[in-house]
Motif scaffolding. Structure first.
Motif, PDB file in Angstrom:
ATOM      1  N   LEU A 190       0.807  -1.222   0.000  1.00  0.00           N
ATOM      2  CA  LEU A 190       0.000   0.000   0.000  1.00  0.00           C
ATOM      3  C   LEU A 190       0.843   1.275   0.000  1.00  0.00           C
ATOM      4  O   LEU A 190       0.446   2.301   0.538  1.00  0.00           O
ATOM      5  N   GLU A 191       2.039   1.187  -0.631  1.00  0.00           N
ATOM      6  CA  GLU A 191       2.835   2.400  -0.852  1.00  0.00           C
ATOM      7  C   GLU A 191       2.108   3.311  -1.834  1.00  0.00           C
ATOM      8  O   GLU A 191       1.372   2.860  -2.703  1.00  0.00           O
ATOM      9  N   ILE A 192       2.362   4.609  -1.703  1.00  0.00           N
ATOM     10  CA  ILE A 192       1.684   5.611  -2.515  1.00  0.00           C
ATOM     11  C   ILE A 192       2.697   6.361  -3.373  1.00  0.00           C
ATOM     12  O   ILE A 192       3.788   6.714  -2.903  1.00  0.00           O
ATOM     13  N   VAL A 193       2.322   6.614  -4.619  1.00  0.00           N
ATOM     14  CA  VAL A 193       3.113   7.442  -5.520  1.00  0.00           C
ATOM     15  C   VAL A 193       2.324   8.716  -5.805  1.00  0.00           C
ATOM     16  O   VAL A 193       1.104   8.674  -6.012  1.00  0.00           O
ATOM     17  N   ASP A 194       3.017   9.840  -5.848  1.00  0.00           N
ATOM     18  CA  ASP A 194       2.391  11.131  -6.128  1.00  0.00           C
ATOM     19  C   ASP A 194       2.120  11.223  -7.632  1.00  0.00           C
ATOM     20  O   ASP A 194       3.024  11.500  -8.428  1.00  0.00           O
ATOM     21  N   ILE A 195       0.882  11.004  -8.034  1.00  0.00           N
ATOM     22  CA  ILE A 195       0.538  10.947  -9.453  1.00  0.00           C
ATOM     23  C   ILE A 195       0.814  12.270 -10.152  1.00  0.00           C
ATOM     24  O   ILE A 195       1.407  12.304 -11.250  1.00  0.00           O
ATOM     25  N   SER A 196       0.406  13.369  -9.562  1.00  0.00           N
ATOM     26  CA  SER A 196       0.558  14.678 -10.209  1.00  0.00           C
ATOM     27  C   SER A 196       2.017  15.036 -10.427  1.00  0.00           C
ATOM     28  O   SER A 196       2.411  15.480 -11.522  1.00  0.00           O
ATOM     29  N   VAL A 216       2.579   8.260 -18.905  1.00  0.00           N
ATOM     30  CA  VAL A 216       2.376   7.801 -17.530  1.00  0.00           C
ATOM     31  C   VAL A 216       1.248   6.783 -17.494  1.00  0.00           C
ATOM     32  O   VAL A 216       0.111   7.089 -17.861  1.00  0.00           O
ATOM     33  N   ILE A 217       1.578   5.561 -17.062  1.00  0.00           N
ATOM     34  CA  ILE A 217       0.591   4.485 -16.940  1.00  0.00           C
ATOM     35  C   ILE A 217       0.425   4.151 -15.463  1.00  0.00           C
ATOM     36  O   ILE A 217       1.405   3.850 -14.775  1.00  0.00           O
ATOM     37  N   ALA A 273      -7.352  12.573 -14.186  1.00  0.00           N
ATOM     38  CA  ALA A 273      -7.571  13.951 -13.742  1.00  0.00           C
ATOM     39  C   ALA A 273      -6.350  14.510 -13.022  1.00  0.00           C
ATOM     40  O   ALA A 273      -6.171  15.730 -12.948  1.00  0.00           O
ATOM     41  N   LEU A 274      -5.492  13.618 -12.513  1.00  0.00           N
ATOM     42  CA  LEU A 274      -4.291  14.032 -11.795  1.00  0.00           C
ATOM     43  C   LEU A 274      -3.073  14.135 -12.706  1.00  0.00           C
ATOM     44  O   LEU A 274      -1.976  14.458 -12.239  1.00  0.00           O
ATOM     45  N   GLY A 275      -3.242  13.845 -13.998  1.00  0.00           N
ATOM     46  CA  GLY A 275      -2.141  14.011 -14.939  1.00  0.00           C
ATOM     47  C   GLY A 275      -1.678  12.760 -15.639  1.00  0.00           C
ATOM     48  O   GLY A 275      -0.868  12.834 -16.569  1.00  0.00           O
ATOM     49  N   ALA A 276      -2.139  11.581 -15.226  1.00  0.00           N
ATOM     50  CA  ALA A 276      -1.734  10.339 -15.891  1.00  0.00           C
ATOM     51  C   ALA A 276      -2.308  10.275 -17.298  1.00  0.00           C
ATOM     52  O   ALA A 276      -3.301  10.953 -17.624  1.00  0.00           O
ATOM     53  N   GLY A 322     -10.838 -10.322 -15.859  1.00  0.00           N
ATOM     54  CA  GLY A 322     -11.010  -9.233 -16.810  1.00  0.00           C
ATOM     55  C   GLY A 322     -10.050  -8.099 -16.516  1.00  0.00           C
ATOM     56  O   GLY A 322      -9.465  -8.010 -15.427  1.00  0.00           O
ATOM     57  N   GLY A 323      -9.870  -7.240 -17.504  1.00  0.00           N
ATOM     58  CA  GLY A 323      -9.049  -6.055 -17.351  1.00  0.00           C
ATOM     59  C   GLY A 323      -9.545  -4.982 -18.296  1.00  0.00           C
ATOM     60  O   GLY A 323     -10.327  -5.252 -19.220  1.00  0.00           O
ATOM     61  N   ILE A 324      -9.098  -3.750 -18.092  1.00  0.00           N
ATOM     62  CA  ILE A 324      -9.463  -2.670 -19.005  1.00  0.00           C
ATOM     63  C   ILE A 324      -8.354  -1.629 -19.036  1.00  0.00           C
ATOM     64  O   ILE A 324      -7.657  -1.413 -18.031  1.00  0.00           O
ATOM     65  N   ILE A 325      -8.175  -1.029 -20.217  1.00  0.00           N
ATOM     66  CA  ILE A 325      -7.216   0.044 -20.432  1.00  0.00           C
ATOM     67  C   ILE A 325      -7.997   1.276 -20.838  1.00  0.00           C
ATOM     68  O   ILE A 325      -8.824   1.237 -21.756  1.00  0.00           O
ATOM     69  N   LEU A 326      -7.745   2.398 -20.155  1.00  0.00           N
ATOM     70  CA  LEU A 326      -8.491   3.632 -20.385  1.00  0.00           C
ATOM     71  C   LEU A 326      -7.525   4.774 -20.669  1.00  0.00           C
ATOM     72  O   LEU A 326      -6.512   4.925 -19.980  1.00  0.00           O
ATOM     73  N   SER A 327      -7.855   5.588 -21.677  1.00  0.00           N
ATOM     74  CA  SER A 327      -6.966   6.691 -22.032  1.00  0.00           C
ATOM     75  C   SER A 327      -7.740   7.673 -22.912  1.00  0.00           C
ATOM     76  O   SER A 327      -8.976   7.645 -22.958  1.00  0.00           O
ATOM     77  N   ASN A 328      -6.996   8.532 -23.621  1.00  0.00           N
ATOM     78  CA  ASN A 328      -7.636   9.417 -24.586  1.00  0.00           C
ATOM     79  C   ASN A 328      -7.678   8.746 -25.958  1.00  0.00           C
ATOM     80  O   ASN A 328      -7.001   7.744 -26.205  1.00  0.00           O
ATOM     81  N   THR A 329      -8.459   9.314 -26.850  1.00  0.00           N
ATOM     82  CA  THR A 329      -8.647   8.709 -28.165  1.00  0.00           C
ATOM     83  C   THR A 329      -7.338   8.615 -28.937  1.00  0.00           C
ATOM     84  O   THR A 329      -7.067   7.605 -29.605  1.00  0.00           O
TER      85      THR A 329
END
Length: 396
Positions: free
Chosen positions: A164-170, A183-184, A199-202, A221-228
């Motif tokens: 449960l380590e955290i990375v600063d996404i922004s 950034v994935i 929304a945080l920059g990824a 199952g899995g899913i990949i989400l991004s821009n067009t």
């Protein structure tokens, strides 16, 4: 027909109604289009489908109506433009990485990750001439020193499996974008309910939908989400030709899971908060990590990028593997398994299961000791869970 989309609807409403496509029969629950391929009224229409002039379906490895409904709902939930459903969480991770890397590229990854993710990063990518740097992702200085011109992409889980380590996404996104790196983010532990990486920059978000999205132990199952643009330029041809597509039946199961996900995850989180407090205060426990507690090492980042804690708890028992196994074997409600995000509470000993193939020195570096346990909180009565866990802690 596809129902009207209204992005002003709140999350629970979107997950039930948004993106729904009904046939002429007017079914209430989405239909399962369990078909391999599609027929065309004329040879000319077949030609138009294949050259893109007609936007209908061609082959379920490329696209399928049931899968499309699931993808649209996930895009609305995540705030993404496009998404592609794939066969498993690891298909999502490996496809997102492999579709855009080639010999000579540089990849930077946070060291705290699921064992199979580490295998893809550390073993598979270098086989194809990709330079890989694995760092302590909790340190922004490490990202600053490692990301360089020529870095193609960065990858990390946050919260990470299993510690449960955290990375600063922004901040990491800012550093990556300065050298045009992608950034994935694997957002499985936080779920799209509690964290929005795009929304945080990824640039790309991946999920194992096996976890909270199905959430009932039924389908992979899995899913990949991004821009067009990213989907079109990097992923679409890879997806079409390598074949990691999700089964339409699994997509339908995921749609059913989405309808109740907010209710399930919110209740599981309420229970997890109380369970984490119990575990953290018990004398048999050396350390407890929970994103909703003020004593989490990255609590300040969590407050900025997560709207709630998690269903997941990590804790280390003082007397190592013997105590951990005794704890697991004393529990009467949670299952001993390697899944998570299920309606059933699940206890996992990472060092001997999910991270068994990670070298011992690497496990030590990650904080995956023989006494570390990962707890996925289910939907059982909270008080029953508390009593069961306290009894097991006392026995350990």
């Amino acid at each position: 027909m596809i129902l009207k989309q209204n992005r002003n609807y709140r999350t629970a409403t979107q997950m039930i109604h948004a993106g729904t496509m009904r046939s002429s029969y007017g079914e209430v629950s989405e239909a399962i289009y369990l078909t391999q391929s599609f027929a065309y009224q004329t040879a000319g229409l077949a030609e138009m489908r294949f050259n893109g002039e007609d936007l209908g379906f061609v082959y379920s490895r490329y696209a399928n109506p049931t899968n499309e409904i699931f993808e649209k709902k996930m895009c609305l939930l995540e705030g993404a433009e496009e998404g592609r459903a794939v066969a498993s969480g690891m298909a999502a991770v490996s496809s997102a990485l492999l579709c855009m890397t080639r010999a000579g590229d540089h990849v930077v990854a946070a060291r705290a990750m699921f064992g199979s993710c580490r295998y893809v990063i550390e073993t598979i990518l270098p086989r194809y001439g990709v330079e890989v740097s694995i760092i302590d992702g909790t340190s922004l200085k490490n990202w600053e020193e490692t990301i360089k011109p020529g870095t193609r992409l960065v990858f990390f889980e946050t919260p990470a499996n299993p510690t449960l380590e955290i990375v600063d996404i922004s901040e990491v996104s800012r550093l990556a974008h300065a050298v045009n790196a992608t950034v994935i983010v694997d957002n499985a532990f936080a779920t799209p309910l509690y964290q929005k990486p795009l929304a945080l920059g990824a640039d790309v978000v991946v999920y194992s939908t096996t976890k909270h999205i199905d959430g009932q132990g039924r389908c992979l199952g899995g899913i990949i989400l991004s821009n067009t643009d990213w989907i079109t330029e990097n992923f679409q041809n890879y997806f079409r030709h390598t074949g990691p597509a999700m089964s339409p039946f699994s997509a339908w199961v995921m749609l059913k899971g989405l309808e109740t996900m907010s209710l399930r995850v919110e209740q599981m989180t309420r229970s997890a908060i109380r369970i984490a407090d119990l575990i953290a205060q018990h004398p048999a426990v050396e350390k407890c990590f929970y994103p909703g507690r003020a004593d989490h090492p990255q609590a300040d980042i969590i407050a900025r990028q997560m709207s709630n804690g998690s269903t997941m708890i990590a804790f280390e028992l003082k007397n190592g593997k013997k105590a951990a196994f005794n704890f697991c074997n004393t529990l009467t409600i949670p299952l001993i398994s390697n899944n998570l995000g299920d309606v059933r509470s699940i206890i996992t000993h990472p060092a001997t299961t999910t991270h068994q193939d990670v070298a011992a020195d690497a496990r030590a570096e990650l904080g995956i000791s023989d006494g570390l346990l990962r707890f996925s909180t289910g939907l059982e009565d909270t008080n029953d869970l508390l009593e069961d866990i306290e009894r097991a802690l006392n026995a350990s």
